[in-house]
Scaffold this motif. Structure first.
Motif, mmCIF file in Angstrom:
data_model
loop_
_atom_site.group_PDB
_atom_site.id
_atom_site.type_symbol
_atom_site.label_atom_id
_atom_site.label_comp_id
_atom_site.label_asym_id
_atom_site.label_seq_id
_atom_site.Cartn_x
_atom_site.Cartn_y
_atom_site.Cartn_z
ATOM 1 N N LEU A 1 53.787 42.031 51.012
ATOM 2 C CA LEU A 1 52.933 40.902 51.386
ATOM 3 C C LEU A 1 51.834 40.687 50.359
ATOM 4 C CD1 LEU A 1 52.644 41.524 55.238
ATOM 5 C CD2 LEU A 1 54.003 39.770 54.085
ATOM 6 N N MET A 2 51.265 41.758 49.809
ATOM 7 C CA MET A 2 50.226 41.596 48.796
ATOM 8 C C MET A 2 50.800 41.080 47.482
ATOM 9 S SD MET A 2 47.558 44.773 49.327
ATOM 10 C CE MET A 2 48.785 46.043 49.222
ATOM 11 N N LEU A 3 52.030 41.510 47.164
ATOM 12 C CA LEU A 3 52.638 41.022 45.931
ATOM 13 C C LEU A 3 52.924 39.531 45.983
ATOM 14 C CD1 LEU A 3 55.132 43.934 45.090
ATOM 15 C CD2 LEU A 3 53.063 43.310 43.844
ATOM 16 N N LEU A 4 53.099 39.006 47.193
ATOM 17 C CA LEU A 4 53.297 37.557 47.316
ATOM 18 C C LEU A 4 52.043 36.784 46.948
ATOM 19 C CD1 LEU A 4 55.371 37.414 50.649
ATOM 20 C CD2 LEU A 4 56.223 37.116 48.313
ATOM 21 N N ARG A 5 50.901 37.450 46.999
ATOM 22 C CA ARG A 5 49.639 36.787 46.687
ATOM 23 C C ARG A 5 49.145 37.126 45.284
ATOM 24 N NH1 ARG A 5 48.374 39.023 51.760
ATOM 25 N NH2 ARG A 5 46.859 40.424 50.782
ATOM 26 N N HIS A 6 49.853 38.014 44.583
ATOM 27 C CA HIS A 6 49.447 38.395 43.234
ATOM 28 C C HIS A 6 50.601 38.151 42.275
ATOM 29 C CE1 HIS A 6 46.546 40.571 45.724
ATOM 30 N NE2 HIS A 6 45.756 40.633 44.640
ATOM 31 N N ALA A 7 50.280 37.598 41.162
ATOM 32 C CA ALA A 7 51.283 37.340 40.135
ATOM 33 C C ALA A 7 51.204 38.439 39.082
ATOM 34 C CB ALA A 7 51.039 35.967 39.499
ATOM 35 N N PRO A 8 52.286 38.622 38.320
ATOM 36 C CA PRO A 8 52.227 39.602 37.222
ATOM 37 C C PRO A 8 51.105 39.268 36.257
ATOM 38 C CG PRO A 8 54.483 38.947 37.646
ATOM 39 C CD PRO A 8 53.627 38.036 38.471
ATOM 40 N N GLY A 9 50.354 40.271 35.904
ATOM 41 C CA GLY A 9 49.199 40.066 35.033
ATOM 42 C C GLY A 9 47.882 40.193 35.749
ATOM 43 N N ASP A 10 47.917 40.074 37.111
ATOM 44 C CA ASP A 10 46.693 40.279 37.876
ATOM 45 C C ASP A 10 46.274 41.742 37.783
ATOM 46 O OD1 ASP A 10 46.853 37.672 38.499
ATOM 47 O OD2 ASP A 10 47.380 37.922 40.610
ATOM 48 N N SER A 11 44.990 41.969 37.982
ATOM 49 C CA SER A 11 44.462 43.340 37.864
ATOM 50 C C SER A 11 45.035 44.269 38.923
ATOM 51 C CB SER A 11 42.930 43.308 37.947
ATOM 52 O OG SER A 11 42.529 42.726 39.199
ATOM 53 N N ASP A 12 45.341 43.713 40.097
ATOM 54 C CA ASP A 12 45.856 44.560 41.184
ATOM 55 C C ASP A 12 47.377 44.628 41.227
ATOM 56 O OD1 ASP A 12 43.270 45.004 41.996
ATOM 57 O OD2 ASP A 12 43.262 43.329 43.426
ATOM 58 N N TYR A 13 48.047 43.811 40.453
ATOM 59 C CA TYR A 13 49.513 43.736 40.563
ATOM 60 C C TYR A 13 50.173 45.072 40.222
ATOM 61 C CZ TYR A 13 54.279 42.043 39.964
ATOM 62 O OH TYR A 13 55.639 41.875 40.057
ATOM 63 N N ASP A 14 49.743 45.674 39.102
ATOM 64 C CA ASP A 14 50.348 46.948 38.690
ATOM 65 C C ASP A 14 50.054 48.069 39.675
ATOM 66 O OD1 ASP A 14 51.394 45.726 36.482
ATOM 67 O OD2 ASP A 14 49.733 46.299 35.168
ATOM 68 N N ASP A 15 48.849 48.063 40.262
ATOM 69 C CA ASP A 15 48.514 49.105 41.236
ATOM 70 C C ASP A 15 49.397 48.996 42.475
ATOM 71 O OD1 ASP A 15 46.561 49.957 39.514
ATOM 72 O OD2 ASP A 15 44.952 48.836 40.516
ATOM 73 N N ILE A 16 49.612 47.763 42.917
ATOM 74 C CA ILE A 16 50.469 47.568 44.105
ATOM 75 C C ILE A 16 51.899 48.010 43.801
ATOM 76 C CG2 ILE A 16 51.381 45.855 45.707
ATOM 77 C CD1 ILE A 16 48.827 44.218 45.211
ATOM 78 N N GLN A 17 52.354 47.691 42.595
ATOM 79 C CA GLN A 17 53.702 48.113 42.216
ATOM 80 C C GLN A 17 53.819 49.636 42.197
ATOM 81 O OE1 GLN A 17 56.344 46.555 42.121
ATOM 82 N NE2 GLN A 17 56.295 44.597 41.041
#
Length: 802
Positions: free
Chosen positions: A450-466
């Motif tokens: 659900l959080m990845l749907l709100r973050h695109a690659p390149g966002d500061s939080d995207y890699d942490d969620i991954q």
């Protein structure tokens, strides 16, 4: 033959040769009459009259003679002859039909059960079949012990009858045949007579005090009768005592010689025999004239003890060994039969030496008594055994009788039962932990999606969620290993060939084992197809290969990993003499390495969960337990053979798949990767007791356009349906408090027979389908992602709307 019909036929029919003779004579008479030869006619008529009288007498006797010749035997006489309280006896024909059996056979095995098909395990039935064939060939066969549902048996088979066309089966309990009955037979044979010549009266007495048998000397002194007449009588009736507790024969009174009684148990004390919780006893009765310094009877006593399968030994007053039979030496771990240490304390570990020596001295010096103590032998210090001691008198130098039971087989069975119980308990624990852990992982993975749907690659939080999601998937793979060990993993079995699976994983194996290790692959011809999950078989091969790699690298030198397949026939299975592997057709997967091998003490533990031979911090101990669980869940068997320093060999036996009539083998197809589906329409009832899982599933489904109604347990979900709400699909957890998912689904089906149900669970789909018999039932394994639940709902609703 119908004898009544044969008797009635005397006045209705004549033999064919008699009819032909009458026809010939009648023809001759007719010719003479026509020719006018009256003298010859009268002569022939007289001959015809004599022939008729003789034929009448012959036909009267013939049925009686045939009946006397073909009359069946009177089996009631045989039944009376074979009726015995301690042996089950049955007589069969060559065709296998039972013609006669005693009462004990019917009580123990049932009159309608035909040997060798008795209530025995598969190995014992096969052993009994082989004994039957041997008895028909050579005339006699003896086998045992045979393991049955109600005990262990010993069987003796003999051919009998005038034409040797019957087989006599005698089956008796192992304890009775090996101990009590054997001793009784010996007392009535040469050994009993030898004891009598030495002036020793011997009698076997049951736990109830009844005489089981005796030698002739006892019968003569006690009652002036033959031994058979004493069987079943009370032993104490033949003895009396005076005011000084001296014992005499009641028939001779106190004026006779006083007696000394030496009693020895003829069964292991742990075995309840005779119904009173005590074993039968052999009494050796000696006259007062036989003093301690006279050891003339000792060789005879040793001969008797040597015949008994129970481990028996004798010591003198100083605690030195005088004698030990073969069973005692075997139980004590003395491989060389002639090598007996000076003292019994030399057989035990250091901590038990003092206690054993004190106990022997106490029994040697005190009044005749008996007792038992646990000891630990040098041969097997980790397994305590029971040593029984009894003080004896009147046997020359002998002062203490020692009894040691050979517990090798019993210990092995105990270990197997303990191992099976432990594996089952740990399996249930692992399955429960994996189920609960899957609920947690479902929530973590779902919220990450659900959080990845709100973050695109390149966002500061995207890699942490991954990273969070990646570690959650690693944890999910760990739960799959736990479920595989506990045999609760969801399998997708297919009919396949093992070489194809090995070919698929070969490239991965070469990268895993590295360049130092050589990979060799060999395949047998005409391999049978097996039915298994190909992805799980790949995991089995990878885990075994990784273990082999680590074993070879720890040896510090390059090695060879050999993976081969073999065709195994029932004949080859029997040649293996493996008690666990049943005869049949198998395709074997064999993984061999040239590593350092596995020591004997560790070999029996390698399939246990969390057990590892690697260093601390290396390995989880779930690799081989996962392999074991996958193989067993696929109805296969796995064994390991290894010698230290010579590598290890893992053999996986999978049963050959037999295609049923009309069965169509579908080609395996790869399912596309699940992806989120949007624009869904429909009303869904979501029932889940875990708040986080319920929240993730609800948000995922609402986001895709479904109208979702939630319930926290089965009762709440049922009440919503009873209130009149209409739904296109019910999504429910399986295990919930108060009312679980299947119970709720059955009640809903009474109201909505066509409503599809999608179950979510961390348990195996096969296990759930066996336990839940509900039509239109679908399954979604936990943990799942947002995309996976959406894809599954789309497929279920699409299937129900077609």
């Amino acid at each position: 033959m119908d004898f009544a019909r044969l008797k009635d036929s005397r006045s209705k029919a004549l033999p064919d040769w008699a009819l032909i003779g009458l026809a010939v004579l009648a023809s001759v008479v007719a010719i003479q009459i026509v020719a006018g030869l009256w003298q010859l006619t009268v002569a022939y008529a007289g001959a015809l009259l004599v022939f008729a009288v003789a034929l009448h007498n012959l036909t009267r006797r013939m049925p009686q003679e045939v009946e006397a010749t073909l009359a069946p035997p009177d089996w009631s006489v045989t039944v009376a002859a074979i009726e015995r309280p301690d042996v089950a006896t049955v007589i069969t024909e060559r065709s296998g039909r039972v013609v006669c059996a005693n009462g004990r056979y019917g009580e123990w095995f049932g009159f309608y059960n035909t040997p060798p098909e008795l209530a025995l395990d598969e190995d014992s039935q096969e052993t009994l079949r082989e004994a039957e064939r041997e008895a028909w060939r050579s005339g006699e066969a003896t086998v045992g012990p045979l393991v049955g549902t109600s005990g262990r048996w010993h069987a003796v088979l003999r051919r009998a009858g005038r034409g040797q066309n019957h087989l006599v089966w005698e089956l008796a309990p192992v304890e009775m045949v090996d101990l009590g009955a054997r001793v009784v037979r010996q007392l009535d044979d040469k050994l009993g007579r030898a004891l009598g010549i030495a002036g020793i009266q011997a009698v076997a007495v049951s736990a109830k005090g009844e005489i089981l048998g005796s030698n002739g000397e006892f019968a003569r002194r006690a009652a002036s009768e033959i031994p058979a007449n004493l069987v079943g009588r009370e032993f104490v009736e033949y003895l009396t005592a005076d005011e000084y507790d001296r014992i005499y024969y009641a028939r001779e009174g106190t004026s006779g010689e006083d007696l000394r009684l030496v009693h020895m148990p003829i069964s292991d004390p742990d075995v309840i025999a005779g119904g009173e919780g005590q074993p039968p006893v052999l009494f050796l009765i000696l006259e007062g004239g036989l003093h301690a310094g006279n050891a003339a009877a000792l060789p005879e006593i040793e001969s008797l003890l040597a015949l008994l399968p129970l481990g028996l030994a004798m010591t003198d007053r100083d605690g030195r060994f005088l004698f030990a039979n073969k069973a005692f030496r075997r139980a004590a771990g003395l491989e060389v039969l002639g090598e007996i240490p000076p003292f019994p304390s030399d057989l035990v570990v250091r901590e038990d030496k003092g206690a054993l020596a004190d106990s022997i001295r106490r029994h040697a010096a005190g009044t005749p008594s008996s007792g038992a103590m646990p000891i630990r032998l040098h041969a097997s210090p980790e397994e305590p055994v029971t040593l029984s001691l009894a003080g004896v008198r009147g046997l020359g130098d002998a002062a203490v009788l020692l009894s040691l039971k050979d517990t090798t087989e019993e210990t092995r069975l105990k270990r197997q039962v303990a191992q099976a119980t432990k594996m089952q308990a740990v399996g249930q624990l692992a399955g429960g932990v994996a189920h609960d852990f899957n609920n947690v992982l479902t929530a973590i993975i779902g919220y990450c999606d659900l959080m990845l749907l709100r973050h695109a690659p390149g966002d500061s939080d995207y890699d942490d969620i991954q990273q969070i999601k990646a570690n959650s998937n690693r944890a999910a793979s760990l739960t799959r290993q736990l479920l595989a060990f506990s045999r609760q993993q969801t399998l997708r079995p297919q009919v396949l060939q093992l070489p194809d699976v090995i070919s698929e994983v070969s490239a991965l194996l070469k990268r895993l084992i590295g360049e130092k290790i050589k990979l060799e692959v060999k395949h047998d011809r005409a391999l049978g197809a097996v039915r298994a999950d190909p992805s799980q078989l790949e995991q089995v091969i990878v885990n075994l290969a990784v273990n082999a790699r680590d074993a070879m690298l720890s040896k510090g030198e390059a090695g060879t990993l050999t993976i081969s397949t073999q065709k195994i026939t029932p004949r080859e299975v029997r040649a293996l003499k493996n008690e666990i592997l049943p005869p049949g057709n198998y395709t074997a997967l064999i993984v061999e390495d040239t590593g350092e091998g596995i020591s004997t003490d560790k070999l029996g533990k390698i399939f246990e969960p969390f057990y590892t031979t690697k260093e601390t911090g290396k390995g989880t101990g779930l690799g081989l337990s996962t392999v074991y669980g996958i193989v067993k869940q696929s109805d296969g068997f796995i064994f390991c053979d290894s010698e230290p320093g010579e590598g290890a060999r893992f053999s996986v036996y999978l049963p050959v798949h037999v295609q049923m009539a009309g069965e169509v083998v579908a080609e395996p197809k790869k399912e596309p990767e699940p992806r989120a589906a949007f624009g869904g329409t429909g009303r869904i009832l979501l029932v889940e007791d875990e708040d986080t899982v319920r929240a993730v599933a609800e948000r995922a489904l609402v986001r895709q356009g479904y109208k979702v109604t939630v319930a926290s347990d089965g009762e709440e979900g049922l009440e919503i349906v009873r209130a009149g709400a209409d739904f296109d699909l019910v999504i429910s957890d399986v295990v919930m408090p108060t009312m679980d998912g299947p119970a709720m689904a059955r009640e809903i089906r009474k109201l909505k027979p066509d409503l599809p149900v999608l179950f979510m669970s961390g348990y195996a789909e096969e296990q759930l389908r066996r336990e839940i018999d509900i039509a239109s039932m679908y399954f979604l394994p936990k943990p799942f992602s947002v995309a996976q639940i959406g894809e599954k709902v789309v497929s279920v609703l699409g299937a129900t709307r077609e």
